[in-house]
Write an enzyme that holds these catalytic residues in place. Structure first.
Site, PDB file in Angstrom:
ATOM      1  N   PHE A  71      -6.053  -0.699   5.466  1.00  0.00           N
ATOM      2  CA  PHE A  71      -4.563  -0.654   5.005  1.00  0.00           C
ATOM      3  C   PHE A  71      -4.190   0.843   4.689  1.00  0.00           C
ATOM      4  CE2 PHE A  71      -5.494  -5.204   3.477  1.00  0.00           C
ATOM      5  CZ  PHE A  71      -5.429  -5.613   4.821  1.00  0.00           C
ATOM      6  N   GLU A  76       0.803  -1.171  -0.223  1.00  0.00           N
ATOM      7  CA  GLU A  76       0.069  -0.059   0.047  1.00  0.00           C
ATOM      8  C   GLU A  76       0.767   1.321   0.003  1.00  0.00           C
ATOM      9  OE1 GLU A  76      -2.461  -3.381   1.169  1.00  0.00           O
ATOM     10  OE2 GLU A  76      -0.499  -2.701   1.838  1.00  0.00           O
ATOM     11  N   ARG A  80     -18.810  -1.948  -1.570  1.00  0.00           N
ATOM     12  CA  ARG A  80     -18.653  -2.720  -2.778  1.00  0.00           C
ATOM     13  C   ARG A  80     -19.790  -3.833  -2.898  1.00  0.00           C
ATOM     14  NH1 ARG A  80     -16.933  -7.409  -1.993  1.00  0.00           N
ATOM     15  NH2 ARG A  80     -16.614  -7.621  -4.309  1.00  0.00           N
TER      16      ARG A  80
END
Length: 345
Positions: free
Chosen positions: A113, A88, A196
């Site tokens: 993250f 990341e 999502r």
């Protein structure tokens, strides 16, 4: 390796019985009420629409394209898609470099993250230079049952203090689609929480149009005003309807932009006398929407009866989402129970 990645590898080599499948399904259960229509991958499809019109738009992900709906963009524009692997910090640094070259990168990962692993890189490489990077991050708050490693319960608190950063917490599929277009048009870094997969749609009932930096009154009510963001606006709408059946008249003020906060609209509606103001958020009660609203009202001399609904200041359990939402007070039924308790006392 992330928990979802480890889990998928474990499932691939371990027989999965019916109970395991049921638990796994419940851990990623729908966030909307039964019967609500859903839309598949609204962020991914909106980004494809934008990319057809703008060749500066590129997509990056940290090994989570399928789980942030960026795979839709990757299929449409493979030459503008960058798979950065489980790194990341590297991804956000690369996004900063692409922005310096005049591109508009959309970088996706899980919210935990981005907030926990990559904060310093986001602060130094993106926010300090006010670069046009859009960070779109899935699994905000308590939207997975996989436990603290994947539950971004403090991401808003972490990012609210970062200068130059706009923060958006959309409610449903319609707003995700509209907000994606809006943040693409906005110049500067944005952190947007993402629902999502098959995302419920509820705001179309209100002829809704997202405006960056604006809160919007969806319904008015004389006794209780909910001020909510993210999927908790779905829950407050559902709670409002149930409470009205019992003769309790509630309103809902949807506040999808956490920073900059729409203080003028908040003051206007929360200053109406004689009603309880209740903030509702899919985030810790520390440092999120509730404390932001409380501070804004107090600084403007507005002091209604005020309560907060949100996640507790602790690391949360793993398990089935419907059970966890009720346990931690953010299910529709829990919201209804809490409001009735407050009004009775």
């Amino acid at each position: 390796m992330s928990l979802s990645r480890r889990r998928s590898k474990w499932l691939a080599r371990t027989p999965v019985d019916a109970a395991e499948r049921q638990l796994t399904s419940a851990m990623i259960a729908s966030l909307g009420a039964e019967g609500l229509p859903t839309v598949s991958a609204p962020f991914g499809h909106a980004l494809v629409e934008i990319a057809h019109q703008r060749d500066d738009v590129v997509g990056l992900t940290a090994d989570l394209g399928k789980y942030t709906d960026l795979h839709v963009f990757a299929e449409a524009f493979p030459e503008r898609f960058y798979q950065m692997g489980m790194a990341e910090q590297v991804m956000f640094s690369a996004a900063a470099g692409l922005a310096k070259e005049g591109l508009t990168p959309f970088a996706t990962t899980y919210a935990v993250f981005a907030a926990r692993r990559a904060y310093d890189f986001i602060a130094m490489a993106i926010a300090e230079d006010n670069l046009d990077v859009k960070m779109v991050c899935a699994l905000p708050g308590l939207t997975t049952g996989y436990g603290p490693s994947h539950q971004a319960t403090e991401d808003l608190a972490i990012f609210r203090g970062l200068p130059n950063l706009t923060i958006v917490d959309p409610c449903d599929a319609l707003e995700i689609h509209q907000a994606t277009h809006a943040i693409a048009a906005h110049k500067g870094p944005v952190y947007m929480r993402l629902l999502r997969g098959q995302v419920p749609s509820i705001l179309d009932q209100y002829d809704y149009q997202f405006e960056l930096g604006k809160a919007q009154l969806l319904e008015d009510g004389a006794e209780v005003l909910f001020v909510s963001s993210g999927f908790m606006t779905m829950r407050t709408i559902e709670a409002m309807r149930l409470l009205r059946v019992d003769g309790i008249h509630c309103g809902v003020l949807h506040c999808p932009t956490i920073k900059p906060l729409d203080v003028a609209t908040l003051v206007k509606h929360c200053a109406k006398p004689g009603r309880l103001v209740v903030t509702a958020e899919n985030h810790s009660v520390i440092g999120g929407l509730g404390e932001s609203v409380a501070s804004a009202l107090l600084q403007n001399g507005v002091t209604p009866a005020f309560r907060m609904i949100g996640l507790p200041d602790e690391f949360l359990d793993a398990g089935a989402l419907p059970v966890l939402h009720d346990q931690y007070g953010i299910s529709t039924d829990a919201v209804v129970r809490q409001v009735k308790h407050w009004l009775a006392h």
